[in-house]
Design a protein around this motif. Structure first.
Motif, PDB file in Angstrom:
ATOM      1  N   ARG A 192       2.949   1.821  -2.254  1.00  8.30           N
ATOM      2  CA  ARG A 192       3.084   2.143  -3.666  1.00  8.30           C
ATOM      3  C   ARG A 192       1.830   2.848  -4.161  1.00  8.30           C
ATOM      4  NH1 ARG A 192       4.182  -3.876  -4.485  1.00  8.30           N
ATOM      5  NH2 ARG A 192       2.220  -3.691  -5.613  1.00  8.30           N
ATOM      6  N   THR A 193       2.012   3.808  -5.023  1.00  2.75           N
ATOM      7  CA  THR A 193       0.860   4.559  -5.527  1.00  2.75           C
ATOM      8  C   THR A 193      -0.045   3.686  -6.385  1.00  2.75           C
ATOM      9  OG1 THR A 193       2.218   5.358  -7.371  1.00  2.75           O
ATOM     10  CG2 THR A 193       2.023   6.801  -5.443  1.00  2.75           C
ATOM     11  N   ASP A 194       0.479   2.629  -7.000  1.00  2.00           N
ATOM     12  CA  ASP A 194      -0.350   1.715  -7.776  1.00  2.00           C
ATOM     13  C   ASP A 194      -1.117   0.761  -6.883  1.00  2.00           C
ATOM     14  OD1 ASP A 194       0.210   2.692 -10.316  1.00  2.00           O
ATOM     15  OD2 ASP A 194       2.094   1.580 -10.410  1.00  2.00           O
ATOM     16  N   GLY A 195      -0.743   0.702  -5.622  1.00  2.00           N
ATOM     17  CA  GLY A 195      -1.498  -0.074  -4.660  1.00  2.00           C
ATOM     18  C   GLY A 195      -1.414  -1.577  -4.859  1.00  2.00           C
ATOM     19  N   LEU A 216       0.813  -1.219   0.000  1.00  2.00           N
ATOM     20  CA  LEU A 216       0.000   0.000   0.000  1.00  2.00           C
ATOM     21  C   LEU A 216       0.846   1.269   0.000  1.00  2.00           C
ATOM     22  CD1 LEU A 216      -2.959  -0.919   2.391  1.00  2.00           C
ATOM     23  CD2 LEU A 216      -3.075  -0.455  -0.072  1.00  2.00           C
ATOM     24  N   ARG A 241      -5.888   1.099  -3.148  1.00  4.71           N
ATOM     25  CA  ARG A 241      -4.770   2.046  -3.080  1.00  4.71           C
ATOM     26  C   ARG A 241      -5.108   3.170  -2.115  1.00  4.71           C
ATOM     27  NH1 ARG A 241      -4.053   4.083  -9.062  1.00  4.71           N
ATOM     28  NH2 ARG A 241      -5.228   2.232  -9.622  1.00  4.71           N
ATOM     29  N   ARG A 266      -8.553  -3.465  -7.298  1.00  6.43           N
ATOM     30  CA  ARG A 266      -7.377  -2.741  -6.808  1.00  6.43           C
ATOM     31  C   ARG A 266      -7.707  -1.981  -5.527  1.00  6.43           C
ATOM     32  NH1 ARG A 266      -2.748  -1.404  -9.665  1.00  6.43           N
ATOM     33  NH2 ARG A 266      -3.801  -1.983 -11.600  1.00  6.43           N
TER      34      ARG A 266
END
Length: 375
Positions: free
Chosen positions: A316-319, A314, A358, A356
């Motif tokens: 990471r911005t891409d989640g 989590l 995020r 997803r």
């Protein structure tokens, strides 16, 4: 196209160099003043720990190396030439994609060429702040003399990627001054910029700015970096296309890593169990008996691993891609979050789509509180 980080197909190695010429009062990393005749003893100690490390159930294929500190460039290029030779005797470096060395920027063009020839292709410059006023608040000891030139010298020496680190969110730092520091950083043409909010140490160093002020700074810095052509790929990290730090991506993607040197951490997976350990923060003890400094931290089986993996992912911005997470850990990340999922969504901290999860920008700002709930 969405960039989805994956763990490296091999192992990452972190090497800690605790020597530092200026012991900044806010720094949380283990560091000690440089001493005489340390290079040879330290290299021998690292080699002895490598001999123990190769007995671990971990891949011998090294994909990334990261040398952090402290100030690694207090040691000579010759030290690192010998270090890579020792690594190559015990591991396969043929598929190494990235090797990073940290510096405080006080390094010559000749030294940079030597580090590049030793085997490094990425460098991270710990600028922290450009203005003399901020430098005094932080107790760094010096203002960067000519970071733009250091970046140019690094490129000329053969470094394929150059990064800068900046600190924000401390008392006495105005937003306009901070944005001025960022503009200076952008003018260097750096490939990667990391923004770290100050975490004060009790009884030492500068104090954290109020939370709402730090949040405004973060949002302003983020907007400027994105408009300047950088992609945010983790809470604190921004990069131009193709310049993400692969070593750190491996951490956030739950890959295996070995840590060498005092205070260094390791995490190795075998038979669905992740074993974590670290070395004691004691340079003299490490030099005397490097293989006796290990402290076991945890052993996480299939039931415990998903929480830690979700926490790191989590960042990471891409989640988190839900199907990928289920395929790897055999559990739905929404089930790992449990009741907290609804709370995080209600407070605007987490965004959930069909496949997803995020963090929102607000969630990134309050990520520590979120991760405490996960662990």
């Amino acid at each position: 196209m969405i960039y989805i980080p994956q763990p490296v197909n091999g192992v990452s190695i972190y090497i800690h160099i605790p020597l530092c010429g200026n012991l900044c009062p806010w720094c949380h990393f283990y560091r000690v003043p440089p001493g005489d005749e340390v290079e040879g003893r330290y290299l021998d100690a690292l080699a002895a720990e490598m001999d123990t490390a190769v007995q671990e159930p971990v891949s011998r294929d090294v994909r990334t190396v990261y040398v952090g500190g402290g100030t690694p460039t207090l040691l000579s290029p010759d030290f690192y030439q010998r270090l890579f030779s020792r690594l190559g005797d015990r591991f396969d470096l043929g598929g190494m994609m990235e090797a990073t060395i940290e510096t405080d920027g006080r390094v010559s063009g000749e030294e940079l060429l030597g580090y590049s020839k030793a085997g490094f292709n990425r460098i991270s410059i710990g600028v922290k702040a450009f203005s003399q006023f901020h430098v005094r608040i932080l107790g760094i000891g010096h203002a960067p003399s000519d970071t733009h030139r250091v970046v140019e010298l690094a490129r000329s020496a053969g470094f394929q990627s150059v990064g800068l680190d900046l600190l924000y969110g401390f008392e006495g730092q105005g937003q306009s001054d901070l944005l001025g520091d960022l503009e200076t950083a952008l003018l260097t043409g750096a490939d990667h910029i990391s923004l770290y909010a100050l975490q004060e140490r009790q009884g030492a160093g500068p104090r954290e700015a109020p939370g709402d002020e730090t949040a405004r700074m973060y949002r302003a810095l983020r907007r400027r970096l994105v408009s300047g052509g950088y992609r945010q790929y983790e809470i604190s990290n921004f990069a131009r296309q193709g310049h993400q730090c692969l070593h750190n991506v491996n951490y956030w993607s739950d890959g295996d890593f070995l840590g060498l040197g005092p205070s260094a951490h390791s995490a190795v997976t075998a038979d669905d169990t992740r074993t974590r350990w670290c070395n004691r923060e004691d340079l003299e003890a490490y030099l005397a008996h490097p293989t006796a400094c290990r402290l076991t931290l945890s052993s996480e089986g299939p039931r415990e691993r998903p929480s830690e993996a979700l926490m790191m992912a989590l960042r990471r911005t891409d989640g988190v891609v839900i199907d990928d997470f289920i395929g790897r850990y055999r559990v739905d990340p929404r089930a790992v979050l449990g009741q907290a999922l609804g709370e995080f969504k209600a407070y605007g901290l987490l965004r959930a789509s069909q496949n997803r999860l995020r963090l929102t920008t607000r969630g990134m700002l309050l990520s520590n509180e979120i991760f405490v709930k996960l662990v």
